[in-house]
Design an enzyme around this catalytic site. Structure first.
Site, PDB file in Angstrom:
ATOM      1  N   GLY A   1      70.445 -33.580 130.608  1.00 36.22           N
ATOM      2  CA  GLY A   1      69.436 -33.076 130.249  1.00 36.22           C
ATOM      3  C   GLY A   1      68.284 -33.938 130.138  1.00 36.22           C
ATOM      4  O   GLY A   1      67.238 -33.576 129.436  1.00 36.22           O
TER       5      GLY A   1
ATOM      6  N   GLY B   1      64.452 -33.036 129.280  1.00 41.36           N
ATOM      7  CA  GLY B   1      64.011 -32.097 128.302  1.00 41.36           C
ATOM      8  C   GLY B   1      63.097 -32.881 127.037  1.00 41.36           C
ATOM      9  O   GLY B   1      63.141 -34.138 127.200  1.00 41.36           O
TER      10      GLY B   1
ATOM     11  N   ALA C   1      65.441 -35.059 124.851  1.00 37.97           N
ATOM     12  CA  ALA C   1      66.389 -36.230 125.724  1.00 37.97           C
ATOM     13  C   ALA C   1      65.331 -37.270 126.348  1.00 37.97           C
ATOM     14  O   ALA C   1      65.829 -38.347 126.717  1.00 37.97           O
ATOM     15  CB  ALA C   1      67.057 -35.575 126.840  1.00 37.97           C
TER      16      ALA C   1
ATOM     17  N   LEU D   1      75.453 -28.258 133.834  1.00 36.22           N
ATOM     18  CA  LEU D   1      76.686 -28.357 132.755  1.00 36.22           C
ATOM     19  C   LEU D   1      77.705 -27.666 133.263  1.00 36.22           C
ATOM     20  O   LEU D   1      78.919 -27.846 132.636  1.00 36.22           O
ATOM     21  CB  LEU D   1      76.155 -27.815 131.399  1.00 36.22           C
TER      22      LEU D   1
ATOM     23  N   LYS E   1      75.519 -22.923 119.473  1.00 38.83           N
ATOM     24  CA  LYS E   1      75.611 -24.319 118.787  1.00 38.83           C
ATOM     25  C   LYS E   1      76.739 -24.294 118.037  1.00 38.83           C
ATOM     26  O   LYS E   1      77.367 -25.414 117.808  1.00 38.83           O
ATOM     27  CB  LYS E   1      74.263 -24.613 118.130  1.00 38.83           C
TER      28      LYS E   1
ATOM     29  N   VAL F   1      62.531 -29.612 115.781  1.00 39.23           N
ATOM     30  CA  VAL F   1      62.192 -30.941 116.248  1.00 39.23           C
ATOM     31  C   VAL F   1      60.745 -30.791 116.564  1.00 39.23           C
ATOM     32  O   VAL F   1      60.186 -29.913 117.514  1.00 39.23           O
ATOM     33  CB  VAL F   1      62.938 -31.271 117.340  1.00 39.23           C
TER      34      VAL F   1
ATOM     35  N   SER G   1      60.164 -26.082 120.949  1.00 42.21           N
ATOM     36  CA  SER G   1      59.498 -26.952 119.767  1.00 42.21           C
ATOM     37  C   SER G   1      58.099 -26.902 119.841  1.00 42.21           C
ATOM     38  O   SER G   1      57.156 -27.010 118.943  1.00 42.21           O
ATOM     39  CB  SER G   1      59.768 -28.388 120.081  1.00 42.21           C
TER      40      SER G   1
END
Ligand code: NAP
Length: 326
Positions: A14, A17, A20, A66, A167, A193, A205
């Site tokens: 990713g 992103g 990343a 993914l 998650k 974040v 975010s």
């Protein structure tokens, strides 16, 4: 020489992103060769990657989803390490949780791990979340949560909070896979974040702060009171540093909470008001029970440091202005 080069070839999932992109930037600045996966090689939203310093020589982008094992396998083959960052992070209501979140998060993570085993990589750092730590009703009240706290899966499944469930399931599946296969898996659990963006896209975010400066907190529906809750924040650049630290430190093991500042909504309003008095803030808040303080002591013992909250907030807002988000 050949071994040394191979040790420094890392796959980042990713890659385009928010988080990343900063991981890729950091790796390139340290001379790593990076295999970045993106879902669409032609999409403008990934264009910032090829402009990063060192990208022309050391960044190779791979088209991968993914849920497509072979695409991941191609990207991971030849790498010594994998930093698995990709995961859907919803910004609105999830209509089909299985397809939109649970499968990419859980099966996608298992695909990354299997491809990592097949490529014989040395370590996988999995980016989890404090979402997998916090929702634990059996944790003693008033005790700051650490890595031994796991979100209660049944509790959160019943509450239908799919991202948190995804998650939590993905992180526990990752450790279970590591135990069964012998693959070295380490996870990092960041809080909210924040920090500067490289692209003008509203994601979880960026929405948090762009709404905050309009006096909208936590997507509270009209008429409801804003809770003065305590939550944990971390700068995206400090998170990137933690991911590299966990990749490079041989002694790293298990999960690592990555949060820098435990602040209340009121404290965040005050800090922002001092920095940017021109924005709209809301002062009416109700005290609430939910206390999401976490401790990063384990990560700090490994050598992790973080910047001041004011720096994160200023750099976030200035970057939003630069790219036209506010
Ligand atoms: N932001 C936070 O506050 C926060 C807090 C804790 C943990 N995290 C974790 O940090 C990681 C990065 O989040 P972020 O904030 O950087 O969000 P982001 O900017 O939305 O990045 C998510 C990345 O995942 C990719 N992705 C989603 N579904 C995919 C799929 N099926 N196949 C391949 N790639 C897929 C996206 O690709 P596209 O660009 O193609 O959609 C994007 O590159 C996530 O694992 C998230 O759970 C974030």
């Amino acid at each position: 020489m050949e071994m040394e080069k191979r040790r420094r070839r890392v796959c980042v999932t990713g890659a385009g992103g928010f988080v990343a992109s900063w991981v890729v930037k950091l790796l390139l600045s340290k001379g790593f060769t990076v295999h970045g996966t993106v879902r669409d090689l032609g999409d403008d939203k990934n264009a910032h990657l090829i402009k990063l310093d060192g990208a022309s020589d050391n960044l190779k982008l791979f088209k991968a989803d993914l849920l497509d094992y072979d695409s991941l396998r191609s990207a991971i083959m030849g790498c010594d390490g994998v930093l698995h960052v990709a995961c859907p992070v919803p910004t609105s209501e999830v209509l089909n949780p299985e397809a939109e979140i649970l499968q990419p998060a859980i099966n996608g993570t298992l695909n990354v791990l299997k491809a990592s085993s097949e490529a014989n990589v040395g370590r996988v750092v999995y980016v989890s979340s404090t979402a997998a730590v916090l929702q634990n009703p059996s944790w003693p009240r008033d005790r700051v949560k650490d890595e031994s706290s796991w979100t209660d899966k049944e509790y959160i499944r019943a509450a239908k909070v799919w991202y948190i469930l995804a998650k939590t399931e993905a992180e526990s599946a990752a450790f279970e896979y590591g135990k069964q296969s012998g693959l070295d898996v380490v996870s990092v659990n960041p809080g909210y974040v924040l920090g500067p963006v490289m692209r003008p896209i509203l994601i979880f975010s960026t929405m948090f702060l762009t709404k905050f400066v309009q006096g909208i907190y936590f997507d509270i529906v009209k008429g409801d009171s804003v809770p003065n809750k305590i939550f944990s924040l971390v700068d995206v650049r400090d998170l990137a540093q933690s991911i590299l630290l966990l990749y490079e430190k041989p002694e790293a093991e298990g999960r690592y909470i990555c949060t820098a500042h435990n602040v209340s909504t009121k404290e965040l309003v005050e800090t922002m008001r001092n920095l940017y008095p021109e924005f709209t803030y809301l002062d009416e808040m109700v005290e609430c029970d939910s206390d999401h303080r976490t401790s990063s002591e384990k990560l700090q013992k490994l050598g992790w440091t973080y910047r001041r909250l004011e720096e994160t907030l200023v750099d976030s807002i200035e970057s939003f202005r630069d790219v036209g988000l506010i």
